[in-house]
Scaffold this active site. Structure first.
Site, PDB file in Angstrom:
ATOM      1  N   ASP A 116     -24.811  12.733 -26.286  1.00 61.34           N
ATOM      2  CA  ASP A 116     -23.440  13.658 -25.798  1.00 61.34           C
ATOM      3  C   ASP A 116     -22.652  12.811 -24.798  1.00 61.34           C
ATOM      4  O   ASP A 116     -22.265  13.440 -23.907  1.00 61.34           O
ATOM      5  CB  ASP A 116     -23.880  15.074 -25.391  1.00 61.34           C
ATOM      6  CG  ASP A 116     -24.735  15.145 -24.162  1.00 61.34           C
ATOM      7  OD1 ASP A 116     -25.593  14.300 -24.097  1.00 61.34           O
ATOM      8  OD2 ASP A 116     -24.755  16.052 -23.693  1.00 61.34           O
ATOM      9  N   ASP A 157      -3.443   8.217  -0.899  1.00 56.66           N
ATOM     10  CA  ASP A 157      -3.844   7.253   0.141  1.00 56.66           C
ATOM     11  C   ASP A 157      -5.141   6.898  -0.259  1.00 56.66           C
ATOM     12  O   ASP A 157      -5.531   5.720  -0.161  1.00 56.66           O
ATOM     13  CB  ASP A 157      -3.749   7.767   1.608  1.00 56.66           C
ATOM     14  CG  ASP A 157      -3.861   6.896   2.605  1.00 56.66           C
ATOM     15  OD1 ASP A 157      -3.572   5.610   2.404  1.00 56.66           O
ATOM     16  OD2 ASP A 157      -4.769   7.255   3.681  1.00 56.66           O
ATOM     17  N   HIS A 206       3.844   7.219   4.687  1.00 59.83           N
ATOM     18  CA  HIS A 206       2.739   8.155   5.420  1.00 59.83           C
ATOM     19  C   HIS A 206       1.933   7.412   6.591  1.00 59.83           C
ATOM     20  O   HIS A 206       1.207   8.172   7.259  1.00 59.83           O
ATOM     21  CB  HIS A 206       1.796   8.517   4.382  1.00 59.83           C
ATOM     22  CG  HIS A 206       0.954   7.313   3.795  1.00 59.83           C
ATOM     23  ND1 HIS A 206       1.262   6.381   3.005  1.00 59.83           N
ATOM     24  CD2 HIS A 206      -0.424   6.728   4.113  1.00 59.83           C
ATOM     25  CE1 HIS A 206       0.305   5.362   2.738  1.00 59.83           C
ATOM     26  NE2 HIS A 206      -0.628   5.772   3.403  1.00 59.83           N
ATOM     27  N   GLU A 212       1.225   6.421  12.429  1.00 65.44           N
ATOM     28  CA  GLU A 212      -0.034   5.806  12.938  1.00 65.44           C
ATOM     29  C   GLU A 212      -0.099   4.400  13.253  1.00 65.44           C
ATOM     30  O   GLU A 212      -0.706   3.904  14.200  1.00 65.44           O
ATOM     31  CB  GLU A 212      -1.049   6.034  11.820  1.00 65.44           C
ATOM     32  CG  GLU A 212      -2.626   5.690  12.068  1.00 65.44           C
ATOM     33  CD  GLU A 212      -3.518   5.731  11.289  1.00 65.44           C
ATOM     34  OE1 GLU A 212      -4.701   5.530  11.445  1.00 65.44           O
ATOM     35  OE2 GLU A 212      -3.071   6.283   9.907  1.00 65.44           O
ATOM     36  N   ASP A 213       0.645   3.443  12.175  1.00 64.61           N
ATOM     37  CA  ASP A 213       0.539   2.303  12.238  1.00 64.61           C
ATOM     38  C   ASP A 213       1.717   1.246  12.778  1.00 64.61           C
ATOM     39  O   ASP A 213       1.688   0.357  12.960  1.00 64.61           O
ATOM     40  CB  ASP A 213       0.359   1.638  10.999  1.00 64.61           C
ATOM     41  CG  ASP A 213      -1.364   1.996  10.495  1.00 64.61           C
ATOM     42  OD1 ASP A 213      -2.134   2.403  11.410  1.00 64.61           O
ATOM     43  OD2 ASP A 213      -1.526   2.060   9.392  1.00 64.61           O
ATOM     44  N   HIS A 224       0.796  -1.214  -0.126  1.00 63.67           N
ATOM     45  CA  HIS A 224       0.027  -0.026  -0.124  1.00 63.67           C
ATOM     46  C   HIS A 224       0.889   1.219  -0.171  1.00 63.67           C
ATOM     47  O   HIS A 224       0.713   2.191  -0.919  1.00 63.67           O
ATOM     48  CB  HIS A 224      -0.777   0.085   1.056  1.00 63.67           C
ATOM     49  CG  HIS A 224      -1.628   1.238   1.497  1.00 63.67           C
ATOM     50  ND1 HIS A 224      -2.632   1.942   0.738  1.00 63.67           N
ATOM     51  CD2 HIS A 224      -1.579   2.316   2.416  1.00 63.67           C
ATOM     52  CE1 HIS A 224      -2.990   2.950   1.199  1.00 63.67           C
ATOM     53  NE2 HIS A 224      -2.409   3.181   2.306  1.00 63.67           N
TER      54      HIS A 224
END
Length: 674
Positions: free
Chosen positions: A227, A107, A40, A44-45, A16
């Protein structure tokens, strides 16, 4: 740091991170942004700290990663509050370094590409949030390539059956569509070659989400929407854009009202192009877009295009169009007290098309499509909006609710004595105007509530023949009731969150022994179902003369020391009210399920036995209750019955049922309202 972590798909988590970096590279982001894209999620992880990140990769990358990091586990009262706080934080981070939004969109795009691995409830939540906020953000920052893919992916997950049907239908018509594109491109390319204009011409079908919305808007099946094709012509200069437009109009007949010059008047996200729709070969409509190569890069990449020329540029210039919107949001969100109001702005105003209108001095103003002249007044200046009394559009007087169109000249008329009205909230369509009006009412309501609260308490003290309380005692009681300041205590009394029955026994211990509440406090009960100038907690009661019900036009009166009384706007007592000590306030219905409202009905009857019984039965058959009656069955004349109803429609059903009763000559509401 991500070693051993896997995604819902089962693939290593680091895939990812790399996919986000690939998307950023494809957007031509600078090397710092791409590096931050790889990193990134580490704050957080993983166990990585901001200090470690800064030590290994430098302050700039650490700040970008920190700006992208989600809000984490906050304990908010609702999901909406958590969501609003998350987007507030993201916008502030974007203001510090606009590259944060590039990483955030990359992300979200990869998450949407792999959404099928999540449980259904989570898929719907993520896709809905993407449609409401992230796709419009990509549009607002001019990133068409990201916007279109996000929209198509949300369409795929939120309306899977419709998506599959449309995908099959478009795939089946692909060869015919490519053949038709060639019929359009060939003569146009030959004409441009003769004129000596080097151009790059390409054709494409419009995106799935765009086609589906067009089908829904026009109420037509796919085969009747012609169109669906867009031909794009890229040239070297602005002058050549207009030259190409002339050639297109020579080759085919243009469709009236389907031409847009976004070069002369760019969209608020910086988008520039000429759009025209023509009747092409075989009598079918086709849209043709003409722009320069530079305009095309800006249309595809938006703010990311700035890094094609300015490697490492951190902050956008004041003149950059995309930053103008962000600065406005950060200004307005200070006045948006509720999470729902803030999310309303993001979800509604983000994705509106624009109209371009002029002031009498020729200044150009951009407003969302559907904006009214009152929206225009607030766009010029907040105080102009507050003082607006009328508007002239193209030299003619027009209602404030008049919708504006591109090219209109708008003159706003003002008066120093004018103030906003509650019904203005129904006129304006922009969140800027709505938030300014609401802010004005919040301030006004707070001022009136404080004065009302103090008046109510002073009046009760006089009635009970008590001494004026000492300032220290008032401060003590304010703190005991968790309001801190005396003014805040008066606010709470005026708004109805604190009653005099709570305050007075604390100020005067001799009252605490009394079984009944201090005389007069019960008069200020707070019925449900009405908003007073947008404030749901103001103390009020309904007028006993006219008995208004939801659906009736209503107005409120603040009487010194007596709170607010709600009347029907046509009540006789309203027209008789001239007392300067009584102030009018605008009120709205805010009826909640299960509430009942009392109405007195006047009956004109003929004498007969069991009339009252039949009237009561008729009221019951209309799902209403009888609260009282005054009727003499032995004589012809007038009588009355008091009923409980839910709203105006319910009242009309009750009256219609009673009219059918034998012996009822006529029926009408209490004479308090005409």
């Amino acid at each position: 740091q991500h070693h051993g972590q896997v995604r819902a798909s089962g693939e290593p988590f680091v895939h990812h991170c790399l996919e986000v970096a690939y998307i950023l590279a494809d957007l031509h982001a600078d090397s710092t942004t791409v590096a931050a894209g790889v990193l990134h999620d580490v704050l957080e992880d993983t166990e990585t700290t901001r200090e470690q990140l800064e030590s290994e990769f430098g302050t700039e990358i650490a700040e970008l990663v920190d700006g992208v990091t989600k809000i984490g586990e906050y304990f908010y009262r609702s999901h909406e509050e958590a969501q609003a706080e998350y987007f507030r934080k993201m916008l502030i981070a974007m203001a510090k370094d606009i590259r944060v939004i590039l990483i955030k969109l990359a992300d979200r795009l990869h998450n949407m590409r792999t959404l099928e691995f999540l449980p259904e409830a989570k898929r719907i939540q993520v896709a809905s949030e993407t449609r409401e906020v992230y796709a419009p953000l990509a549009h607002r920052f001019g990133m068409a390539r990201i916007k279109w893919e996000l929209e198509d992916l949300t369409f795929k997950h939120l309306q899977s059956k419709d998506y599959e049907m449309l995908e099959r239908a478009i795939q089946e018509g692909r060869s015919e569509r490519e053949e038709y594109m060639a019929e359009v491109v060939k003569p146009l390319a030959e004409f441009l070659d003769v004129e000596g204009i080097p151009a790059e011409i390409s054709g494409r079908a419009k995106h799935f989400d765009s086609i589906w919305r067009k089908m829904q808007k026009r109420g037509m099946p796919l085969e009747e929407i012609y169109d669906l094709l867009a031909i794009r012509v890229l040239v070297d200069s602005k002058r050549e854009c207009y030259h190409v437009l002339g050639i297109v109009n020579e080759l085919w007949t243009p469709v009236h009202d389907r031409f847009h010059d976004y070069i002369a008047t760019p969209k608020s996200n910086g988008y520039q192009s000429l759009h025209t729709t023509v009747i092409g070969p075989r009598g079918r409509m086709v849209e043709i877009q003409v722009r320069t190569h530079k305009m095309h890069r800006l249309a595809e990449y938006g703010i990311a295009a700035h890094w094609l020329y300015k490697e490492g540029k951190q902050q956008m210039n004041e003149a950059d169009r995309q930053m103008g919107w962000l600065r406005q949001v950060l200004e307005w969100q200070q006045e948006m007290d509720s999470p729902s109001e803030f999310m309303e702005y993001l979800k509604v105003d983000l994705f509106k098309d624009e109209v371009f209108v002029f002031t009498p001095r020729g200044e150009l103003k951009q407003l969302p499509a559907g904006a009214t002249s009152l929206d225009f007044a607030y766009a010029v200046h907040t105080n102009i909006g507050h003082k607006t009394t009328g508007a002239r559009i193209n030299g003619r007087m027009a209602p404030l609710a008049t919708e504006l169109h591109t090219g209109d000249e708008v003159e706003i008329l003002t008066s120093p004595h004018q103030t906003p009205h509650q019904d203005w909230l129904q006129i304006v369509t922009t969140s800027r105007a709505r938030s300014k009006i609401r802010h004005w009412f919040r301030q006004k309501s707070a001022t009136e509530a404080r004065a009302l609260g103090q008046e109510m308490m002073d009046r009760e003290i006089r009635k009970l023949h008590l001494d004026v309380p000492a300032a220290a005692d008032l401060e003590r009681v304010a703190q005991e009731l968790a309001h801190g300041k005396v003014d805040a205590l008066y606010d709470a009394i005026g708004f109805g969150t604190v009653t005099l029955n709570q305050v007075l026994p604390r100020l005067y211990p001799q009252l605490a022994a009394r079984k009944k509440a201090p005389r007069g406090t019960q008069a200020h009960k707070r019925p449900q179902g009405v908003r007073v100038q947008g404030m749901g907690n103001m103390m009020f009661r309904f007028g006993q003369c006219c008995h208004p019900v939801p659906g009736d036009p209503i107005i409120g009166f603040i009487t010194r020391g007596r709170g607010i009384t709600i009347h029907h706007r046509n009540c006789i007592n309203v027209r008789r009210t001239e007392d300067a000590s009584i102030r009018r306030v605008d009120v709205d219905w805010d009826k909640r399920s299960g509430e009942a409202f009392v109405v007195r009905l006047t009956l004109f009857v003929e004498s007969r036995k069991n009339l009252l019984r039949d009237i009561t039965a008729a009221v019951g058959d209309a799902d209403a209750d009888v609260r009282g009656a005054d009727l003499n069955e032995a004589s012809t004349g007038t009588g009355s019955v008091v009923v409980e109803v839910e709203d105006l429609d319910h009242l009309h059903r009750v009256m219609q049922a009673v009219r059918q009763v034998k012996g009822i000559v006529a029926i009408e509401r209490s004479r308090g309202s005409q």
